[in-house]
Scaffold this active site. Structure first.
Site, mmCIF file in Angstrom:
data_model
loop_
_atom_site.group_PDB
_atom_site.id
_atom_site.type_symbol
_atom_site.label_atom_id
_atom_site.label_comp_id
_atom_site.label_asym_id
_atom_site.label_seq_id
_atom_site.Cartn_x
_atom_site.Cartn_y
_atom_site.Cartn_z
ATOM 1 N N LYS A 78 0.886 -1.292 -0.208
ATOM 2 C CA LYS A 78 0.052 0.034 0.089
ATOM 3 C C LYS A 78 0.838 1.211 -0.032
ATOM 4 O O LYS A 78 1.944 1.244 0.768
ATOM 5 C CB LYS A 78 -0.999 -0.210 1.481
ATOM 6 C CG LYS A 78 -2.072 1.181 1.212
ATOM 7 C CD LYS A 78 -2.862 1.091 2.400
ATOM 8 C CE LYS A 78 -4.195 2.188 2.476
ATOM 9 N NZ LYS A 78 -4.567 2.058 3.720
ATOM 10 N N SER A 153 -9.811 1.778 2.739
ATOM 11 C CA SER A 153 -8.619 2.658 1.621
ATOM 12 C C SER A 153 -7.845 1.645 1.020
ATOM 13 O O SER A 153 -7.138 2.314 0.076
ATOM 14 C CB SER A 153 -8.035 3.738 2.400
ATOM 15 O OG SER A 153 -7.328 3.249 3.648
ATOM 16 N N SER A 177 -9.811 -0.080 6.835
ATOM 17 C CA SER A 177 -8.989 0.158 5.529
ATOM 18 C C SER A 177 -8.577 -1.136 5.038
ATOM 19 O O SER A 177 -8.217 -1.260 3.898
ATOM 20 C CB SER A 177 -8.325 1.368 5.653
ATOM 21 O OG SER A 177 -8.779 2.509 5.539
#
Lengths: 495, 93
Positions: A78, A153, A177
């Protein structure tokens, strides 16, 4: 080579036995990414990854290579996690072109264990979102239906696993997330206990809530990745304190390695599930969509049929609207302080002509941050401003105590809690993004977990109209291993 | 309720320049979000201690031993404006 259903454990064994060429595997993954319509990645690490793959193939028989737990396993990272020499943007314009001069602790651990970093995945800007639509680099699409969001996210990480554009991925989870996109994309994602994994090198959004965590296509790979990233690191003061405490049992998983460095899963399914006490808090299940409710109950009944003791419980003091309000106040307040560092002075966006000190920075930040980030910084600044601190921030911290107590009470009787990860399946791109409050409400089952700091895993448990549904298992502090074992049992029972 | 002038003021405190369109949008949205936050007023928390960190531990510090740090060129590598080995800031006034 067949990428579908290829697990990390398959890759490690295949490379060691000579059945898999790491170079071929990595090439195939990049071909897939280059053909993809999903937009999972912001930055690729192709040249470096290929070089590393060739090195793995050449040296795989050396003793220290054979002992690497993730030898040659492709992993996507990420973009909120710092990678030395590889652009890290947090999906924001303000960090476009930023090349971290150091690795996050989890990245050091991955490199040490032989993982191959494929690239940096798309996300909501600074982790602020539930859909990956707030990214400056465009939204990621859901592999199960391109017109839908992948969740957020960590949407790029989840979608990439689901579409076989990587084998493993790292996400970060402040209020759901990791688990939300895992649920929407049909993969496994785990948020560790607060303090379990080092946050050194994670670009901070809300420090008191967030954790880096593993994402994979199955529970065993998730356990393997958690083993690697939970290595002790003295640069996270929360983490080191826990791990220096000898009385604290922080074993990450039931994975064992034999003398020849082959992996062994030490779980007796029947023994594990018999007598396992699973509470289903009705507050977390009564408001969800009928399809999700049905699927989650079916999953829970599978445990029950195999000998678990299931009880519907009430966490009466935990009115979820209070949890949501408390979470958002704490998160935006911490964010308004954390994001003060982005000013274009030492790195990031700088506009052509400087004016005076304050105006220059105001313009850079006005230009560099997206709408949702601005909204949260403004709200957070307001909540912390003179006269409002007691009404908002302090109040939210007190409510957090009530929520934490509620979980502690539930865990006096239950080994773990089971509930839906998300109240519904993935929705259409653009459907909710214009109404921030309605998006915040979608996090209703994930944010209480971060407030209480307990570990939680999302595991696929079914489909509704072709879209995945996630089962969330929540454990006691530092009992990652218990929810991983339960997840493994569930996968096995589901065949 | 939060007024447009207040949003402009908070934007200044946060050092974020907002366009007129953003100010209007935020005026509506932030008011409804703040109304939502007000649900916490329903709870009596008079005798409740705040939780800053869930695992209730204090910060720890490591031994103060010198270690190798990043070189000046590595530190300055990402700086958009630099001069003679320094970050170049805008003027104060």
């Amino acid at each position: 080579m067949k990428l579908d259903n290829l697990t990390a454990i398959d890759v490690v064994e295949g490379i060691k036995s000579g059945n898999i060429s790491c170079e071929e595997l990595v090439c195939e993954i990049y071909e897939r990414i280059e053909r993809s319509k999903l937009n999972c990645f912001i930055t690729l690490n192709k040249a470096n990854a290929l070089e590393k793959a060739i090195e793995v193939d050449r040296r795989k028989n050396e003793e220290d290579y054979r002992r690497k737990k993730l030898l040659g396993v492709p992993i996507a990272i990420k973009d909120s996690i710092s990678t030395r020499g590889l652009q890290t943007t947090c999906a924001s314009k303000i960090l476009e072109g930023y090349i971290p001069p150091y690795d996050a602790a989890v990245i050091e651990a991955l490199k040490c264990e032989g993982a191959i970093i494929i690239g940096k995945t798309n996300m909501d800007e600074f982790c602020m979102g539930t859909t990956t639509e707030t990214s400056f680099y465009g939204p990621t699409r859901n592999p199960h239906d391109l017109s839908r969001v992948p969740g957020g996210s960590s949407g790029g990480s989840a979608a990439a696993i689901s579409a076989c554009e990587t084998v493993l991925a790292l996400g970060s989870d402040t209020g759901g997330s990791i688990r939300c996109p895992a649920s929407f994309c049909g993969v496994v994602g785990l948020k560790p206990t607060y303090g379990f994994v080092s946050r050194y090198g994670l670009i901070a959004y809300a420090n008191s809530l967030e954790q880096i965590g593993p994402m994979a296509s199955n529970v065993t790979d998730t356990a393997l990745l958690l083993e690697v990233i939970s290595a002790k690191d003295e640069r996270d003061s929360m983490e080191v304190k826990i791990k220096n405490n000898a009385a604290m049992n922080y074993c990450a998983s039931s994975l064992k390695w034999d003398e020849d460095a082959n992996i062994d899963i030490d779980i007796d399914i029947d023994k594990e599930v018999k007598g396992m006490k699973i509470g289903v808090p009705k507050e977390f299940i009564e408001g969800v969509s009928p399809a999700v409710k049905k699927s989650v109950w079916n999953a829970v009944h599978k445990f029950e049929d195999s000998g678990a003791i299931v009880e519907e419980i009430s966490m009466r003091g935990l009115n979820l609207k209070y949890a949501l309000a408390s979470y958002y106040i704490i998160a935006i307040s911490e964010a308004s302080s954390n994001l003060a560092r982005f000013d274009g002075l030492r790195y990031g966006l700088r506009l052509g002509k400087d004016e005076n000190w304050h105006t220059t920075f105001s313009k850079i930040r006005g230009e560099g941050f997206g709408e949702e980030v601005k909204r949260r910084i403004i709200l957070g600044t307001y909540a912390l401003s003179a006269g409002y601190y007691g009404k908002y921030y302090l109040k939210a911290l007190k409510v957090r105590t009530l929520i934490k107590n509620e979980f502690e009470d539930a865990f006096k009787k239950q080994d773990m809690l089971a509930m839906p990860t998300m109240p519904f399946v993935a929705f259409e791109l653009g459907e909710r993004i214009k109404d921030p409050l309605s998006l915040y409400l979608a996090d209703v089952n994930t944010v209480p977990i971060n407030l209480a700091g307990v570990p939680s895993i999302s595991i696929p448990c079914g489909f509704s109209n072709g879209l995945p549904i996630g089962l969330q298992l929540v454990g006691k502090h530092f009992e990652e291993n218990e929810i991983l074992k339960a997840g493994f049992v569930f996968e096995t029972l589901s065949g | 309720m939060i007024r447009k002038e207040e949003i402009e003021h908070i934007g200044w405190l946060a050092r974020i320049e907002l366009s007129d369109a953003e100010k209007e949008l935020f005026e509506k949205q932030l008011s409804s979000i703040l109304d939502y936050f007000a649900v916490l007023d329903e709870l009596d928390t008079e005798d409740v201690e705040p939780t800053y960190h869930v695992i209730g531990i204090k910060d720890v510090v490591r031994e103060d031993e010198p270690k190798e740090a990043l070189s000046q060129s590595e530190v300055l590598r990402n700086a958009p404006k630099k001069e003679k080995g320094y970050f170049k800031s805008p003027r104060m006034l």
